[in-house]
Design an enzyme around this catalytic site. Structure first.
Site, PDB file in Angstrom:
ATOM      1  N   THR A 282       0.813  -1.210   0.000  1.00 60.84           N
ATOM      2  CA  THR A 282       0.000   0.000   0.000  1.00 60.84           C
ATOM      3  C   THR A 282       0.849   1.264   0.000  1.00 60.84           C
ATOM      4  O   THR A 282       0.486   2.268  -0.606  1.00 60.84           O
ATOM      5  CB  THR A 282      -0.934   0.008   1.226  1.00 60.84           C
ATOM      6  OG1 THR A 282      -1.829  -1.110   1.135  1.00 60.84           O
ATOM      7  CG2 THR A 282      -1.756   1.281   1.306  1.00 60.84           C
TER       8      THR A 282
ATOM      9  N   THR B 294       1.004  -4.169   4.347  1.00 59.96           N
ATOM     10  CA  THR B 294       0.731  -4.418   5.765  1.00 59.96           C
ATOM     11  C   THR B 294       0.074  -5.769   6.047  1.00 59.96           C
ATOM     12  O   THR B 294       0.135  -6.253   7.176  1.00 59.96           O
ATOM     13  CB  THR B 294      -0.166  -3.310   6.346  1.00 59.96           C
ATOM     14  OG1 THR B 294      -1.396  -3.268   5.624  1.00 59.96           O
ATOM     15  CG2 THR B 294       0.537  -1.967   6.288  1.00 59.96           C
TER      16      THR B 294
END
Length: 379
Positions: A58, A138
């Site tokens: 991300t 993540t």
């Protein structure tokens, strides 16, 4: 596993390509189109030098909407773009940027993370390199983090960082997270603390910190063990003197290209009906199974008896963790064939079991010793 994105720029390409030749055919194909991409930023020799490995995720994500926090393309931006977005970085370090991969974190695997560990270790062995930073998606960041923590033998800081919002989002958290990670990797007080995770102004131990929420910025926590420190702006502040996990084992992965196959099974009501899942896992060739047990590692008694019998007959190591997300499961004692994960959650226990099996083979006593090292006792 074949990747949908090109994996570019393994550090120290000569050593990496030599290892690739030893991989199974399907992994060689995944590496076939690798292209080295390395950049050096800053030219002030008086500044500390760090190496920064980008893996995608991300923090390197892009979307056509400034408000999108889902549905974006992870790993769309390269390392140099991320560095250029934070010009303050070159005021604190001479940074070597390496595009190790550029994928969503669910495409990372232990073969890649072992290679990442080796590459980091080789750079940290240089006298002029003071630390390393890894940017990562993540979703599986904590698994890569504990792999690095267990396999890198250096007191120099290793920092793994990510973001919860893509780079194109309003108030994207990636740039400041990256600046703080770089600052932490150059900070003398960060030495001797093992691999660290930093997001949202917090510094956590890679061994214990886990993702607790799929959206919130303060998702990475270790409820029982707490944080190691935080940031004031871009300056790290630690709560304690440098310390590592008590009796933490070290695994040398220099000569490993793959790790034994380990699967995770989840405990739930009516699980006794699904003993065939265990049989299927064993038939697939697993060398270890981690059970995400209910409560302190509980499972249906009928299921558990059959599970232990099937695993023992197939020489499959059995580790019991808890699905609750925190706390320790109840150890069954030295005579039990099951191995307690202690305070490791199922996904971290999987990494520990893979490394322990690679080192010890099917030796339950030795594997228990590796897991027992996590128990917080000085005795």
């Amino acid at each position: 596993m074949l990747f949908t994105s090109v994996l570019a720029g393994l550090a120290l390409a000569g050593a990496a390509s030599a290892r690739v030749e030893d991989l199974p055919r399907h992994l060689r194909l995944a590496y076939r189109d690798l292209v080295n991409t390395t950049s050096t930023n800053g030219n002030n020799a008086s500044l500390p030098k760090i190496v920064y490995f980008g893996t995608g995720g991300t923090i390197a994500g892009s979307s056509g909407s400034a408000t999108a926090v889902t549905g974006y393309q992870a790993g769309a931006l390269g390392v140099q773009t991320l560095i250029d977005a934070v010009p303050e970085i070159i005021n604190i370090t001479n940074i070597i940027g390496i595009q190790f991969a550029n994928v969503a974190s669910d495409q990372m695997n232990t073969t890649l993370t072992m290679q990442l560990s080796r590459n980091i270790s080789e750079y940290l062995a240089a006298d002029d390199v003071v630390g390393a930073v890894v940017s990562h998606g993540t979703d599986t960041l904590e698994e890569t983090a504990i792999m690095l923590d267990l396999t890198i033998k250096s007191d120099k800081p290793v920092v793994i960082v990510g973001a919860m919002r893509p780079a194109t989002a309003i108030s994207a958290d990636g740039p400041y997270n990256l600046l703080q990670a770089v600052s932490l990797a150059t900070y003398p007080g960060a030495a001797g603390r093992g691999t660290m995770i930093t997001l949202n102004d917090r510094i956590g131990s890679a061994f214990y910190t886990t993702k607790t929420n799929p959206r919130s910025l303060d998702t990475f926590k270790a409820y029982e063990q707490g944080y190691l420190g935080n940031f004031v702006g871009a300056t790290p502040r630690f709560w304690y003197e440098p310390a590592k996990v008590l009796n933490k084992p070290y695994f040398d992965v220099t000569n490993f290209t793959t790790l034994p196959h380990v699967a995770i099974l989840y405990a739930y009501e009516d699980m006794a009906l699904d003993v065939p899942l265990v049989s299927a896992a064993i038939a697939s060739g697993v060398k270890g199974l981690v059970i995400a047990g209910s409560g302190d590692g509980g499972t249906d008694s009928t299921w558990n008896r059959q599970f232990q019998s099937l695993c023992a007959n197939a020489s499959v190591a059995m580790v019991v963790s808890t699905r609750t997300g925190d706390g320790s499961d109840a150890p069954d004692g030295d005579s039990s064939p099951t191995i307690s994960a202690n305070s490791l959650n199922p996904e971290k226990a999987k990494i520990m079991l893979q490394l322990s099996l690679a080192k010890n083979g099917y030796n339950i006593t030795a594997i228990k010793k590796d897991f027992d090292s996590d128990y917080p006792t000085l005795g």
